[in-house]
Scaffold this motif. Structure first.
Motif, mmCIF file in Angstrom:
data_model
loop_
_atom_site.group_PDB
_atom_site.id
_atom_site.type_symbol
_atom_site.label_atom_id
_atom_site.label_comp_id
_atom_site.label_asym_id
_atom_site.label_seq_id
_atom_site.Cartn_x
_atom_site.Cartn_y
_atom_site.Cartn_z
ATOM 1 N N GLY B 164 0.796 -1.219 0.000
ATOM 2 C CA GLY B 164 0.000 0.000 0.000
ATOM 3 C C GLY B 164 0.830 1.270 0.000
ATOM 4 N N SER B 165 2.155 1.146 0.184
ATOM 5 C CA SER B 165 3.005 2.338 0.219
ATOM 6 C C SER B 165 2.965 3.057 -1.129
ATOM 7 N N VAL B 166 2.890 4.396 -1.045
ATOM 8 C CA VAL B 166 2.881 5.230 -2.242
ATOM 9 C C VAL B 166 4.228 5.942 -2.292
ATOM 10 N N GLY B 167 4.913 5.849 -3.411
ATOM 11 C CA GLY B 167 6.264 6.399 -3.458
ATOM 12 C C GLY B 167 6.562 7.127 -4.745
ATOM 13 N N ILE B 168 7.739 7.765 -4.726
ATOM 14 C CA ILE B 168 8.247 8.474 -5.903
ATOM 15 C C ILE B 168 9.646 7.938 -6.184
ATOM 16 N N ALA B 169 9.938 7.693 -7.457
ATOM 17 C CA ALA B 169 11.280 7.311 -7.883
ATOM 18 C C ALA B 169 11.544 8.026 -9.191
ATOM 19 N N ASP B 170 12.463 8.974 -9.170
ATOM 20 C CA ASP B 170 12.746 9.807 -10.348
ATOM 21 C C ASP B 170 11.429 10.420 -10.830
ATOM 22 N N ALA B 171 11.081 10.216 -12.112
ATOM 23 C CA ALA B 171 9.877 10.873 -12.641
ATOM 24 C C ALA B 171 8.631 10.003 -12.499
ATOM 25 N N GLN B 172 8.729 8.937 -11.705
ATOM 26 C CA GLN B 172 7.592 8.028 -11.578
ATOM 27 C C GLN B 172 6.994 8.084 -10.176
ATOM 28 N N THR B 173 5.697 7.813 -10.116
ATOM 29 C CA THR B 173 5.080 7.560 -8.815
ATOM 30 C C THR B 173 4.355 6.227 -8.925
ATOM 31 N N GLY B 174 4.240 5.528 -7.782
ATOM 32 C CA GLY B 174 3.614 4.207 -7.840
ATOM 33 C C GLY B 174 3.149 3.754 -6.476
ATOM 34 N N ILE B 175 2.523 2.598 -6.465
ATOM 35 C CA ILE B 175 1.961 2.025 -5.244
ATOM 36 C C ILE B 175 2.462 0.590 -5.141
ATOM 37 N N TYR B 176 2.995 0.216 -3.981
ATOM 38 C CA TYR B 176 3.440 -1.163 -3.786
ATOM 39 C C TYR B 176 2.229 -2.053 -3.505
ATOM 40 N N PRO B 177 1.926 -3.019 -4.361
ATOM 41 C CA PRO B 177 0.747 -3.870 -4.133
ATOM 42 C C PRO B 177 0.973 -4.915 -3.052
ATOM 43 N N LEU B 178 2.240 -5.263 -2.789
ATOM 44 C CA LEU B 178 2.514 -6.191 -1.709
ATOM 45 C C LEU B 178 3.817 -5.799 -1.037
ATOM 46 N N THR B 179 4.007 -6.287 0.173
ATOM 47 C CA THR B 179 5.202 -5.964 0.921
ATOM 48 C C THR B 179 6.400 -6.569 0.205
ATOM 49 N N SER B 180 7.394 -5.731 -0.071
ATOM 50 C CA SER B 180 8.561 -6.218 -0.809
ATOM 51 C C SER B 180 9.720 -5.262 -0.555
ATOM 52 N N PRO B 181 10.937 -5.674 -0.920
ATOM 53 C CA PRO B 181 12.042 -4.717 -0.843
ATOM 54 C C PRO B 181 11.816 -3.604 -1.862
ATOM 55 N N GLY B 182 12.385 -2.420 -1.614
ATOM 56 C CA GLY B 182 12.180 -1.359 -2.591
ATOM 57 C C GLY B 182 12.925 -0.096 -2.238
ATOM 58 N N GLY B 183 13.239 0.707 -3.278
ATOM 59 C CA GLY B 183 14.046 1.902 -3.083
ATOM 60 C C GLY B 183 13.316 3.202 -3.351
ATOM 61 N N TRP B 184 11.987 3.145 -3.436
ATOM 62 C CA TRP B 184 11.243 4.375 -3.727
ATOM 63 C C TRP B 184 11.121 5.230 -2.453
ATOM 64 N N GLN B 185 11.009 6.558 -2.675
ATOM 65 C CA GLN B 185 10.799 7.503 -1.565
ATOM 66 C C GLN B 185 9.318 7.423 -1.179
#
Lengths: 338, 246
Positions: B164-185
């Motif tokens: 459910g985390s909502v993040g930004i990475a460079d020019a993209q924004t997205g939502i994590y659908p499941l718990t996972s490793p990740g580098g988005w802000q």
């Protein structure tokens, strides 16, 4: 529902069927058995439909004890298995009595083996139309993961009476240390030097240790892409994507659905089973074919699979022969004509 | 509008490529073909995967020659030309921004030289286009992030990003659908499940949807989360009549 108990899990053993079709557009990998021929044969040997869930065994097999009498069959890469200490042959059905322990050893040729049980296979829950395990997102199979000691695998409590079925040796796939894989060039050959496909076909690659169901990583002459990235698009089974280091990765059943590396070619359907049995150290050479040639080979492959099913079900009668030429033994199956 | 490039991918897949750019007009062509495939239910086609600028069609190689299927696709694409624009669904995702749910909101503020409130406002402003799903089951690749919000990925990815985390990475924004490793802000979190394999429709989003974010407070987050957990949450914010492709 009754159970088979996992005493030792083997190196990497998962429940797989023929895969989760229809969900790639949502980002869900297909998963499913890598060697679809061996897996379907194992199912037919125990009277199942070809798409029942089997155990896919990688390099080292599990030890399992059943609480219900089953029919079972083991196919795929070469291994030794014992039932309460007595050897059981591969490529034929056997009765696995309640209380007996089946110990599946190491795979000595090939990479993957399959264990099918009667009653339409391992009865783990169906998730999005499939029982296949996709470990990275913990979907399907037994709790979405590889087997662990102490697991209980659900099986049907209803099993048909024992019927001996076998696949004559003439039909067993040949597992070799050196294989030639045929591929259709594209769709991004224009991202490489004009002679890249020729160079690939003139070179030998070795399967690296870092290979898994997601992809087989190869080591050999670099095919460095001129343009290292594409706008991410979809990835097919057997596609050869080439990252910046020029070392191809051939995509397997657990491949991600989309990716941004250029793809120089795609292994043909008929050769995926040989890809599935390649292990670290296997040498690979390449042959480019046209899509029309690949589809003729796909038809022959499907016909052969159908013939294997008929032979197992004794719908085709015939005799097996062994021919020895020097120290080489050849196996053939001669059909009786009506 | 030029003809798409239709090429084989091995003997069991076909790639139909509409362009070489990330562009809503190209995605509309992808979506139009997806709609054709959905309606046609061609018996040799197993499934299709729409992406930014192309669509891959997986089929049974022993049942259909490539040339025949490529010609069929070419004809269908020509026939669909000039017909009404594809209909897109509109989806609104409720997000609790900042705090525990958005631990990188301050870092994004420091990088963009905007206040957290400005970031929250700008993030809710656009109609984002779901170009495709990939990377993780149900993960949307969204187009339309305000250029002022562009922020690089974390130097060291987290080993666990909550679902459910909502993040930004460079020019993209997205939502994590499941718990996972990740580098988005991470700037916020939605209590809505984008992916639930137990649900009849496991995925909330599909390629081609239009998505908006809506800020919610802790109370609304808690009540939505409780309804989701109880299986009583009804996702009402889907309107199917938005016309796109212009």
């Amino acid at each position: 529902m009754q159970h088979v108990h996992v005493i030792t899990p083997g190196l990497f053993t998962t429940v797989q069927d023929l895969g989760r079709v229809g969900y790639q557009r949502f980002g869900v990998p297909v998963a499913g058995v890598f060697d679809t021929v061996s897996a379907q044969v194992a199912n037919w040997l125990v009277g199942n439909k070809g798409d029942a869930a089997v155990l896919e065994i990688t390099f080292a097999g599990p030890t399992l004890r059943t609480e219900v009498t089953l029919q079972a069959a083991i196919t795929g890469g070469q291994l030794q298995a014992t039932l309460d200490g007595k050897p059981v042959p591969m490529w034929q059905s056997f009765t696995w009595q309640a209380g007996q322990t089946l110990a599946i050893g190491n795979i000595t040729a090939g990479a993957r083996a399959y264990l099918a049980v009667s009653g339409e296979g391992w009865q783990v829950p169906v998730v999005m139309d499939s029982r296949s395990t996709y470990v990275r997102a913990a979907i399907g199979g037994l709790e979405g993961r590889q087997l662990q000691a102490g697991d209980q695998l659900p099986v049907s409590s209803e099993h048909p009476p024992y019927t001996h079925r076998y696949l004559p040796q003439a039909f067993w796939p040949i597992v070799a240390d050196e294989i030639c894989l045929r591929f259709v060039p594209g769709p991004q050959t224009d991202h490489f030097e004009p002679d890249a496909v020729e160079k690939l076909c003139a070179s030998t690659y070795t399967v690296s240790q870092a290979s898994d169901r997601m992809g087989l990583r190869l080591q050999g002459p670099s095919i460095v892409p001129l343009k290292p990235d594409i706008i991410s698009d979809a990835i097919a089974l057997g596609s050869m994507q080439v990252p910046r280091d020029g070392q191809p990765i051939v995509m397997g059943p657990d491949r991600q659905t989309t990716g941004g590396y250029p793809k120089i070619g795609t292994v043909i359907t008929a050769d995926i089973v040989r890809l599935a049995q390649a292990r670290p150290g296997t040498k690979i050479t390449w042959q480019a074919v046209t899509v029309a040639e690949a589809q003729e080979l796909a038809k022959a492959y499907v016909d052969q699979l159908y013939r294997m099913q008929q032979v197992i079900n004794k719908e085709i009668a015939g005799r097996s022969f062994q021919v020895q030429i020097g120290d080489k033994v050849l196996h053939s199956f001669v059909e009786r004509l009506h | 509008m030029s003809s798409p490039r239709i090429v084989p991918v091995g003997d069991a897949a076909i790639l139909v490529e509409f362009g070489q750019d990330i562009d809503p007009a190209i995605q509309a062509q992808v979506a139009a073909l997806a709609q054709i495939l959905e309606e046609a239910r061609h018996p040799v086609i197993r499934e299709w995967v729409p992406t930014y600028r192309s669509i891959m069609i997986h089929y049974y190689p022993s049942l259909a020659p490539y040339e025949g299927l490529a010609a069929w696709l070419h004809d269908r694409i020509q026939m669909a030309r000039g017909q009404q624009a594809v209909s897109r669904r509109r989806v609104t995702i409720p997000v609790l921004y900042g705090g525990e749910m958005g631990p990188d909101l301050d870092a994004v503020a420091a990088h963009t030289k905007l206040s957290p409130d400005e970031i929250i406002a700008l993030h809710q402003e656009p109609d984002y286009l779901v170009y495709m799903l990939g990377f993780l089951p149900g993960f949307p690749y969204l187009g339309g992030l305000d250029p002022r919000l562009v922020t690089p990925r974390l130097a060291t990815p987290r080993t666990q990003v909550p679902a459910g985390s909502v993040g930004i990475a460079d020019a993209q924004t997205g939502i994590y659908p499941l718990t996972s490793p990740g580098g988005w802000q991470l700037i916020g979190r939605t209590p809505v499940k984008l992916f639930d394999p137990e649900r009849e429709e496991p995925f909330l989003l599909a390629a081609g949807d239009i998505l908006r974010f809506r800020a919610i407070d802790q109370n609304e987050y808690d009540s939505i989360a409780a309804a989701v957990a109880a299986g009583t949450y009804e996702f009402t914010a889907i309107e199917p009549d938005y016309q796109a492709g212009s």
